[in-house]
Design a protein around this motif. Sequence first.
Motif, mmCIF file in Angstrom:
data_model
loop_
_atom_site.group_PDB
_atom_site.id
_atom_site.type_symbol
_atom_site.label_atom_id
_atom_site.label_comp_id
_atom_site.label_asym_id
_atom_site.label_seq_id
_atom_site.Cartn_x
_atom_site.Cartn_y
_atom_site.Cartn_z
ATOM 1 N N ARG A 174 0.828 -1.199 0.000
ATOM 2 C CA ARG A 174 0.000 0.000 0.000
ATOM 3 C C ARG A 174 0.868 1.258 0.000
ATOM 4 N NH1 ARG A 174 -4.424 -2.206 4.402
ATOM 5 N NH2 ARG A 174 -6.268 -1.941 3.109
ATOM 6 N N SER A 220 -3.027 10.218 -0.537
ATOM 7 C CA SER A 220 -4.448 10.071 -0.213
ATOM 8 C C SER A 220 -5.157 9.283 -1.308
ATOM 9 C CB SER A 220 -5.105 11.443 -0.050
ATOM 10 O OG SER A 220 -4.974 12.212 -1.223
ATOM 11 N N GLY A 221 -6.035 8.390 -0.894
ATOM 12 C CA GLY A 221 -6.772 7.551 -1.840
ATOM 13 C C GLY A 221 -8.141 8.114 -2.142
ATOM 14 N N PRO A 222 -9.016 7.329 -2.749
ATOM 15 C CA PRO A 222 -8.779 5.903 -3.062
ATOM 16 C C PRO A 222 -7.792 5.722 -4.218
ATOM 17 C CG PRO A 222 -10.890 6.600 -3.936
ATOM 18 C CD PRO A 222 -10.370 7.752 -3.147
ATOM 19 N N ASP A 268 -9.564 1.782 0.637
ATOM 20 C CA ASP A 268 -8.619 2.662 -0.054
ATOM 21 C C ASP A 268 -8.392 2.269 -1.512
ATOM 22 O OD1 ASP A 268 -7.380 0.333 0.757
ATOM 23 O OD2 ASP A 268 -5.461 1.265 1.247
#
Length: 675
Positions: free
Chosen positions: A112, A117-119, A207
């Motif tokens: 990951r 910042s996600g998604p 995410d």
Amino acid sequence: MKRSVAPLAAYLVLVPVLGVGGEIPDVDQRKAVIRHTDMKYSMPRYDSLDEWKERATFLRKQVKFASGLLPMPNKTPLNSQVFGRIEYDGYSIEKVLLETWPGFFLGGNLYRPLGKSGPFPGVVSPHGHWRYGRFENSERGSVPARGVSLAKQGYVVFTYDMIGYNDTAQLPHGFEGPREQLWGLGMFGLQTWNSVRAVDFLESLRDVDPQRIGATGASGGGTQTFFLTAVDDRIRYSAPVNMISAIMQGGSVCENTPNLRIDTHNVEIAALMAPRPMLMVSATGDWTRNTPTDEYPGVRSVYKLYNAELQLEQVQIDAPHNYNRQSREEVYKFFAKKALPVPPDDLTDHGISMRGLQSLVSLWNKELPPHALDQAGLIRSWIGEAQKQTMQLKPSDAASLEKAQKAFRERLGLALMASMPKADALIVEETEPLTNGKMLLVGRKGKGDRVPGVILQPRRANPAVQPTLIVHPEGLAWVLSSSESRDGLVQGLLSRGGVVMGIDAFQSGRSKTTVEASEDSGREMRYFTTFNRTDDANRVQDVLTAIAGLRKLTERESLNLVGIGQAGVWTVFARALADSNVVLLADLARFDAASDDEYVNHFFVPGIRRAGDFRGAATLLTSGKAVLHNISNAFPTEWLEKSFDAAGTPDQLAIQHPPVTEAEILATIAPTGRR
């Protein structure tokens, strides 16, 4: 290739006199050409998008059925375990354990991004046949390096095991036999199922953007990648590496399974990705060496039908078989264009130290849950699920019968890879005139099949007696002998004004051939059923072809189909796939329909039990009269009775445990006093 052909009787002189719709080869190509993994294949030409879409729909079903995924098994909870998180500069790695099937567990690692910042877009990444599986970290290929690099670029990456590797060792890498094949269970299918469940897992993560999931893998992982894209349209971009080849289709048991490549090959299957973005990565030093000139143009021809040529790219690396740093960086560039809103500045590959390997092993100092299955347990569980899915279609009324017929017609057709030929696809050639008929050859355009036959005419035709196709294990010899016997069934039909046709179905009667061992025999027979139909499946097709031929010759739609001895089983399944207007009289020869061994030894068609076997066939016999006799106590008579009751035609069904005599058959299909 040396092949000796059993001589035909003197009356079968192969001199074509009458040809309808083409030519039949001198030798049945189903015997002469044994398709295998190392043949040279060519991409078919598709002239329109509609033509391709029709073919693509069938191919997807073929791949799913061969994988044991049609019908799709029930997706039970994954009971995901994500643990052991370790954070590094710009990324983290976690251990994963998924219960992809009740009691069967898939191990993997989750990479990951950190500091972003996600998604995020997601990537499923099968590893291929590297020595250390998903932990392979060599110059020729590093699975952790691509996980790390993609995570640092902004992807959530799930690398997961092939069966028999690393944490996923409940089964060896190769376990299935003929019995498992009857039920659609095998290494290839289980790995495809694991890949589908891997996508389910990524979709479940908060995410991960479910609209941006891709796939990449090399070698056997490349095979898993493009077969996953064939069955799962949730894969939006992909990069199968060093595996889309027209000269090698896959050398491992986990890349082959019955029916998978019958009448197709990897290049055509890979084209099922269209019009979604795909990068074809190849190498100069392996079986993808011709990709720029052969495989890529073939796949591109399909993308062109969608006006999506720009969504397909190819790159060739000057290296042996690999997923090396150069190959990985080409994939990073392609993925960044297709999946990232803003491509990062750094698309280089970041290596990883494999010290402390246990930090990535999901089952390090950890045991599987107590309900984990062993090999025998998984086989029982799979067969139990297949039985349940068949039983759910048992008809009780007209609506449920219609639903069952739709499902079983599709499944049985995919198991047998057989279908009723259209009239314009049929070829009929006369080979020799007889006093009361003619010897024939029947085949289909473009299929290369050659079915010897005979059609016999009565001295005085009786329109009330339908033409009759008789299928016997001894083929034409039995039909001709019966026509000359005073008490013979064929003579009886002729004397009552009926037309009679007989055939030598595939590898039966005088069409049976012997094959001498040759240098190619081992290669041809390895994964034989991946590329070729079994003898029994071909026999069912020949019965269907003969039905179409008899209709063409007599210009009569309604006919009788009589199966005698072992051939009775062939006729039941042929009748199930035929259209209406066929009266069936089938001798089941005491076939034990509940025994897997019986299918293996006397009607071996991989997937036939997964497809519904005689139970599914029973639902498809209701459009005409059916007389089934000489049946065992294990035969699913209740399915027959419920199907005919649901159709409102119980009077059209006759079931008899003792065999029916020839006189009784004659009285059924050609009673006296009907002129």
